[in-house]
Design a protein around this motif. Sequence first.
Motif, PDB file in Angstrom:
ATOM      1  N   ALA A 178       0.744  -1.006  -0.221  1.00  0.00           N
ATOM      2  CA  ALA A 178      -0.121  -0.204   0.615  1.00  0.00           C
ATOM      3  C   ALA A 178       0.623   1.036  -0.415  1.00  0.00           C
ATOM      4  O   ALA A 178       0.752   2.511  -0.992  1.00  0.00           O
ATOM      5  CB  ALA A 178      -0.875   0.022   1.127  1.00  0.00           C
ATOM      6  N   VAL A 196      -3.993   2.144   1.881  1.00  0.00           N
ATOM      7  CA  VAL A 196      -3.826   2.914   1.051  1.00  0.00           C
ATOM      8  C   VAL A 196      -4.792   4.143   0.798  1.00  0.00           C
ATOM      9  O   VAL A 196      -4.090   4.755   1.235  1.00  0.00           O
ATOM     10  CB  VAL A 196      -4.352   2.875  -0.242  1.00  0.00           C
ATOM     11  CG1 VAL A 196      -4.388   4.173  -1.593  1.00  0.00           C
ATOM     12  CG2 VAL A 196      -3.465   1.529  -0.909  1.00  0.00           C
ATOM     13  N   LEU A 209      -5.582   2.405  -6.462  1.00  0.00           N
ATOM     14  CA  LEU A 209      -5.024   1.155  -6.371  1.00  0.00           C
ATOM     15  C   LEU A 209      -6.368   0.585  -6.698  1.00  0.00           C
ATOM     16  O   LEU A 209      -7.376   0.773  -6.859  1.00  0.00           O
ATOM     17  CB  LEU A 209      -5.243   0.594  -5.214  1.00  0.00           C
ATOM     18  CG  LEU A 209      -6.048  -1.052  -4.355  1.00  0.00           C
ATOM     19  CD1 LEU A 209      -4.879  -2.158  -4.718  1.00  0.00           C
ATOM     20  CD2 LEU A 209      -6.192  -0.831  -2.474  1.00  0.00           C
ATOM     21  N   GLY A 265      -4.494   8.078  -0.268  1.00  0.00           N
ATOM     22  CA  GLY A 265      -4.311   7.239  -2.251  1.00  0.00           C
ATOM     23  C   GLY A 265      -5.822   7.273  -2.328  1.00  0.00           C
ATOM     24  O   GLY A 265      -6.956   7.161  -1.239  1.00  0.00           O
ATOM     25  N   VAL A 291       0.953   4.627  -2.555  1.00  0.00           N
ATOM     26  CA  VAL A 291       1.025   5.829  -2.651  1.00  0.00           C
ATOM     27  C   VAL A 291       2.396   6.831  -3.255  1.00  0.00           C
ATOM     28  O   VAL A 291       2.089   7.796  -3.859  1.00  0.00           O
ATOM     29  CB  VAL A 291       0.628   5.536  -0.889  1.00  0.00           C
ATOM     30  CG1 VAL A 291       0.046   7.022  -0.843  1.00  0.00           C
ATOM     31  CG2 VAL A 291      -1.175   4.745  -1.770  1.00  0.00           C
TER      32      VAL A 291
END
Length: 190
Positions: A26, A53, A36, A58, A30
């Motif tokens: 993760a 994330v 994702l 993210g 980011v």
Amino acid sequence: MKSIAIFCGSSSGANFTYTSAAKDMAAAIVERNLRLVYGAGSVGLMGVVADEVLRLGGQVLGVIPQFLVDMEVGHTGLTELIVTETMHERKLAMAEASDGFIAMPGGIGTLEEIIEAFTWTQLGVHAKHCGLFNVHGYYSHLSGLLDHMVKERFLKDTHAEMLHMGADAGALLDLVMSKQGMDRQGKWLG
């Protein structure tokens, strides 16, 4: 923004290393400003990677079939959610939304998803690279099977090389996302 599809387990597995590796993946996603794309689950490694994330700021696109939403396993806090009717539609939507694919540890569904994406790359359906996040040696046996397939001439070396494997999340992401795919004649460019 480029996107990476992550296939992984709806379980956290038997070893805490898998959860830690999901958080590493993760963070690497980011750090590289990737979105994702995943199966929209809220449990297991799926939930861990998505939650991390999101926690890091993210973007997350989840794709889930309605029957799993009905079972209440869908993540409710994603940046974007696509609900499909079937698993086949889910995989197609994930493939279309992604620029590359990585399988983290998981079960039969995870294996099936990465093998299908890898097959599509091999056949030229798309020119997207695939990777196996080999946490705690999880995919070492599969690597041996692929070597055996090459030896027995059921898989070409050039095709086997299209499936990358590594235990470092950032390095694997860089490899999968930096490859350029194949040209129209099926020659590998990366």
